[in-house]
Design an enzyme around this catalytic site. Structure first.
Site, PDB file in Angstrom:
ATOM      1  N   TYR A 200     -28.906 -40.657 -12.482  1.00  0.00           N
ATOM      2  CA  TYR A 200     -29.128 -39.253 -12.819  1.00  0.00           C
ATOM      3  C   TYR A 200     -30.341 -39.225 -13.753  1.00  0.00           C
ATOM      4  O   TYR A 200     -30.271 -39.748 -14.858  1.00  0.00           O
ATOM      5  CB  TYR A 200     -27.916 -38.669 -13.551  1.00  0.00           C
ATOM      6  N   PRO A 292     -23.347 -29.215  -8.300  1.00  0.00           N
ATOM      7  CA  PRO A 292     -22.966 -30.577  -7.883  1.00  0.00           C
ATOM      8  C   PRO A 292     -23.204 -31.669  -8.930  1.00  0.00           C
ATOM      9  O   PRO A 292     -22.801 -32.811  -8.711  1.00  0.00           O
ATOM     10  CB  PRO A 292     -23.849 -30.819  -6.652  1.00  0.00           C
ATOM     11  N   LYS A 296     -17.996 -32.784  -8.632  1.00  0.00           N
ATOM     12  CA  LYS A 296     -16.617 -32.330  -8.754  1.00  0.00           C
ATOM     13  C   LYS A 296     -16.112 -31.437  -7.608  1.00  0.00           C
ATOM     14  O   LYS A 296     -14.897 -31.230  -7.482  1.00  0.00           O
ATOM     15  CB  LYS A 296     -16.437 -31.540 -10.080  1.00  0.00           C
ATOM     16  N   TYR A 384     -15.940 -37.681 -15.604  1.00  0.00           N
ATOM     17  CA  TYR A 384     -16.577 -38.059 -14.334  1.00  0.00           C
ATOM     18  C   TYR A 384     -15.591 -38.742 -13.403  1.00  0.00           C
ATOM     19  O   TYR A 384     -15.555 -38.457 -12.202  1.00  0.00           O
ATOM     20  CB  TYR A 384     -17.786 -38.971 -14.600  1.00  0.00           C
TER      21      TYR A 384
HETATM   22  P1  FAD Z   1     -15.592 -26.143   2.861  1.00  0.00           P
HETATM   23  O1  FAD Z   1     -16.000 -27.563   2.954  1.00  0.00           O
HETATM   24  O2  FAD Z   1     -16.643 -25.121   2.684  1.00  0.00           O
HETATM   25  O3  FAD Z   1     -14.740 -25.823   4.160  1.00  0.00           O
HETATM   26  C1  FAD Z   1     -14.369 -24.508   4.520  1.00  0.00           C
HETATM   27  C2  FAD Z   1     -14.208 -24.425   6.014  1.00  0.00           C
HETATM   28  O4  FAD Z   1     -13.767 -23.123   6.358  1.00  0.00           O
HETATM   29  C3  FAD Z   1     -15.522 -24.637   6.741  1.00  0.00           C
HETATM   30  O5  FAD Z   1     -15.369 -25.603   7.755  1.00  0.00           O
HETATM   31  C4  FAD Z   1     -15.856 -23.251   7.321  1.00  0.00           C
HETATM   32  O6  FAD Z   1     -16.567 -23.329   8.538  1.00  0.00           O
HETATM   33  C5  FAD Z   1     -14.471 -22.663   7.481  1.00  0.00           C
HETATM   34  N1  FAD Z   1     -14.471 -21.186   7.482  1.00  0.00           N
HETATM   35  C6  FAD Z   1     -15.209 -20.353   6.714  1.00  0.00           C
HETATM   36  N2  FAD Z   1     -14.936 -19.082   6.998  1.00  0.00           N
HETATM   37  C7  FAD Z   1     -13.991 -19.087   7.964  1.00  0.00           C
HETATM   38  C8  FAD Z   1     -13.321 -18.070   8.676  1.00  0.00           C
HETATM   39  N3  FAD Z   1     -13.580 -16.776   8.460  1.00  0.00           N
HETATM   40  N4  FAD Z   1     -12.409 -18.435   9.604  1.00  0.00           N
HETATM   41  C9  FAD Z   1     -12.148 -19.745   9.845  1.00  0.00           C
HETATM   42  N5  FAD Z   1     -12.776 -20.751   9.200  1.00  0.00           N
HETATM   43  C10 FAD Z   1     -13.679 -20.431   8.280  1.00  0.00           C
HETATM   44  N6  FAD Z   1     -19.989 -31.230  -3.835  1.00  0.00           N
HETATM   45  C11 FAD Z   1     -20.217 -32.357  -4.466  1.00  0.00           C
HETATM   46  O7  FAD Z   1     -19.347 -32.827  -5.200  1.00  0.00           O
HETATM   47  N7  FAD Z   1     -21.432 -33.009  -4.288  1.00  0.00           N
HETATM   48  C12 FAD Z   1     -22.419 -32.508  -3.465  1.00  0.00           C
HETATM   49  O8  FAD Z   1     -23.470 -33.102  -3.307  1.00  0.00           O
HETATM   50  C13 FAD Z   1     -22.191 -31.307  -2.810  1.00  0.00           C
HETATM   51  N8  FAD Z   1     -23.134 -30.754  -2.004  1.00  0.00           N
HETATM   52  C14 FAD Z   1     -22.867 -29.561  -1.404  1.00  0.00           C
HETATM   53  C15 FAD Z   1     -23.841 -28.949  -0.602  1.00  0.00           C
HETATM   54  C16 FAD Z   1     -23.594 -27.698   0.010  1.00  0.00           C
HETATM   55  C17 FAD Z   1     -24.674 -27.048   0.864  1.00  0.00           C
HETATM   56  C18 FAD Z   1     -22.343 -27.050  -0.196  1.00  0.00           C
HETATM   57  C19 FAD Z   1     -22.066 -25.704   0.440  1.00  0.00           C
HETATM   58  C20 FAD Z   1     -21.381 -27.685  -0.992  1.00  0.00           C
HETATM   59  C21 FAD Z   1     -21.627 -28.913  -1.602  1.00  0.00           C
HETATM   60  N9  FAD Z   1     -20.673 -29.550  -2.406  1.00  0.00           N
HETATM   61  C22 FAD Z   1     -20.928 -30.708  -3.023  1.00  0.00           C
HETATM   62  C23 FAD Z   1     -19.381 -29.002  -2.619  1.00  0.00           C
HETATM   63  C24 FAD Z   1     -18.326 -29.638  -1.715  1.00  0.00           C
HETATM   64  O9  FAD Z   1     -18.902 -29.992  -0.490  1.00  0.00           O
HETATM   65  C25 FAD Z   1     -17.249 -28.598  -1.559  1.00  0.00           C
HETATM   66  O10 FAD Z   1     -16.653 -28.419  -2.844  1.00  0.00           O
HETATM   67  C26 FAD Z   1     -16.181 -28.965  -0.547  1.00  0.00           C
HETATM   68  O11 FAD Z   1     -16.728 -28.953   0.746  1.00  0.00           O
HETATM   69  C27 FAD Z   1     -15.030 -27.955  -0.624  1.00  0.00           C
HETATM   70  O12 FAD Z   1     -14.191 -28.130   0.468  1.00  0.00           O
HETATM   71  P2  FAD Z   1     -13.430 -26.891   1.108  1.00  0.00           P
HETATM   72  O13 FAD Z   1     -12.639 -27.486   2.208  1.00  0.00           O
HETATM   73  O14 FAD Z   1     -12.735 -26.143   0.040  1.00  0.00           O
HETATM   74  O15 FAD Z   1     -14.558 -25.929   1.665  1.00  0.00           O
HETATM   75  C1  PHB Z   2     -24.069 -37.161  -3.417  1.00  0.00           C
HETATM   76  O1  PHB Z   2     -24.268 -36.309  -2.548  1.00  0.00           O
HETATM   77  O2  PHB Z   2     -24.053 -38.375  -3.141  1.00  0.00           O
HETATM   78  C2  PHB Z   2     -23.848 -36.740  -4.802  1.00  0.00           C
HETATM   79  C3  PHB Z   2     -24.032 -35.412  -5.145  1.00  0.00           C
HETATM   80  C4  PHB Z   2     -23.832 -35.019  -6.462  1.00  0.00           C
HETATM   81  C5  PHB Z   2     -23.446 -35.947  -7.414  1.00  0.00           C
HETATM   82  C6  PHB Z   2     -23.248 -37.263  -7.065  1.00  0.00           C
HETATM   83  C7  PHB Z   2     -23.451 -37.661  -5.752  1.00  0.00           C
HETATM   84  O3  PHB Z   2     -23.271 -35.579  -8.712  1.00  0.00           O
END
Ligand code: FAD
Ligand code: PHB
Length: 390
Positions: A200, A292, A296, A384
């Site tokens: 980082y 991010p 978490k 962390y």
């Molecule tokens: P999601 O993964 O968003 O899953 C929700 C699902 O619901 C999706 O498949 C979607 O298509 C579906 N859905 C939505 N609306 C509807 C509907 N109306 N009907 C049916 N299905 C629907 N976290 C980190 O810790 N590190 C990272 O680097 C990181 N990068 C990220 C980058 C991006 C662009 C995003 C958006 C998030 C990132 N996150 C990251 C956060 C992490 O990925 C999320 O916290 C995690 O995906 C949460 O999981 P979830 O299942 O709650 O939601």
């Molecule tokens: C990762 O995508 O690998 C990632 C993102 C955010 C973090 C650590 C790792 O803080």
């Protein structure tokens, strides 16, 4: 159709909840608006806390994570061209696993298929009905045909843009939000990580992060402007900028491989309270977003699922609503601590365009204090690796 729990969304929270419920004999159907391939094409999180890893084991889908995931006993923070290690094992006796969200999703999908769980992909116009009380139902269109599922409960696991949170009357919810004045530009590239652990980097040109997915695949991020577009960032410019923000050793270890994915994500802190309305329970990004920087987002989705799964088991086994009644408050306690940590990591490591000279001095002092104090490093390490679920 009829089921006990209708789960909206086949991201990590929906699939994990479904797997845990199925394993304990609670009927559920997952509805996802996208295709399975689309869900698997989204590159997101990469760091798994021990608690989340244990929950994946409990769901019976942890084997590949233990085989292919990388155990990390610390991270490095780069400041003024010098790297400082935060040793999680020495400070708190715990580690994290570096294993991509895409792989976790794939393992959950495979586990669900093997267990005979029902996932309906490409369901359009999902809507929730009678969630206030009594029998709830979920309507959707599939192949142009209207369908309805009756259920006892709906789990809203459909992410930040999903339909579940929006189905709760506005006056019931309170929103807390901070939108940060920058984004993260990320690339995925098939080349070895620059270092064995995540770096980082705090730099006057902006934050940078060197992460990884395996010993041969790197995930690299740069703090970028909110109005940047990926077309503004050909790979050559990305590497040049990243090299400037890293220490000499990391910079010289950085390759120039062609990116296989490139995306920009805005940074946001967001919480919707409460996480329950009648028979609808929100989990994961549907209820909260963290920037991010603290890694978490996915881990918080897992702890919500843990509380909801426990509460639903208590309901079906003991006919007790105590766990369901306590769900929102219990989940939110842990959510707010992760919100705080993610906000803090973001605020100490990024360049804030509007910050004054005083603000910059405070940020520098905070980082120097952190890197010179065992107590401060312990606090970072404890958060962390993940705060306890109970
Ligand atoms: P999601 O993964 O968003 O899953 C929700 C699902 O619901 C999706 O498949 C979607 O298509 C579906 N859905 C939505 N609306 C509807 C509907 N109306 N009907 C049916 N299905 C629907 N976290 C980190 O810790 N590190 C990272 O680097 C990181 N990068 C990220 C980058 C991006 C662009 C995003 C958006 C998030 C990132 N996150 C990251 C956060 C992490 O990925 C999320 O916290 C995690 O995906 C949460 O999981 P979830 O299942 O709650 O939601
Ligand atoms: C990762 O995508 O690998 C990632 C993102 C955010 C973090 C650590 C790792 O803080």
């Amino acid at each position: 159709m009829r089921t006990q729990v209708a789960i909206i969304g086949a991201g990590p929270s929906g699939l994990l909840l479904g797997q845990l419920l199925s394993k304990h004999g609670i009927a559920n159907i997952v509805l996802e608006q996208r295709s399975a391939d689309y869900v698997l094409s989204r590159i997101r999180a990469g760091v798994i806390e021990q608690g989340a890893a244990e929950l994946l084991d409990e769901a019976g889908v942890g084997n590949r994570m233990h085989r292919d995931g990388l155990t990390h006993d610390g991270i490095e923070i780069s400041l003024g061209g010098q790297r400082h290690r935060i040793d999680f094992q020495a400070l708190v006796g715990k580690s994290v696993i570096v294993y991509g969200q895409t792989e976790i999703t794939r393992d959950l999908m495979d586990g669900r298929l093997a267990a005979g769980g029902q996932t309906l992909y490409e369901t359009a116009d999902v809507s929730l009905h009678q969630i206030e009380h009594g029998r709830a139902s979920v309507r959707y269109r599939s192949g142009g045909v209207e369908q309805e599922i009756e259920c006892d409960f709906v789990a809203g696991c459909d992410g930040f843009h999903g339909v579940s949170r929006k189905s709760i009357p506005e006056h019931v919810l309170k929103f807390y939000e901070r939108v940060y004045p920058f984004g993260w530009l990320g690339i995925l590239v098939d080349q070895p990580p620059v270092s064995a652990e995540l770096i980082y980097a705090s730099h006057e040109r902006g934050f940078a992060l060197c992460s990884m997915r395996s010993r041969t695949r790197s995930r690299l991020y740069l703090q970028c402007r909110l109005d940047d577009h990926i077309e503004d960032w050909p790979d050559g410019r990305f590497y040049e900028e990243l090299r400037r923000r890293l220490d000499d050793n990391a910079a010289s270890a950085l390759g120039r491989g062609a990116s296989i994915e490139k995306s920009i994500a805005p940074l946001r802190s967001f919480v919707a309270e409460p996480m329950r309305y009648g028979n609808l329970f929100l989990a994961g990004d549907a209820a909260h977003i963290v920037p991010p920087t603290g890694a978490k987002g996915l881990n918080l989705a897992a702890s919500d699922v843990y509380y909801l799964w426990q509460a639903l088991m208590e309901y079906y086994r003991e006919q007790s609503t105590a766990g369901l009644d306590a769900y929102s408050a219990r989940a939110l306690q842990r959510v707010w601590k992760a919100e705080r940590f993610s906000w803090w990591m973001t605020s100490i490591l990024h360049c804030f365009p509007e910050s004054s000279g005083f603000d910059q001095k405070m940020q520098r002092a905070e980082l120097e204090y952190l890197l010179s104090s065992r107590a401060a490093m312990t606090a970072l390490a404890e958060n962390y690796v993940g705060l306890p679920y109970k």
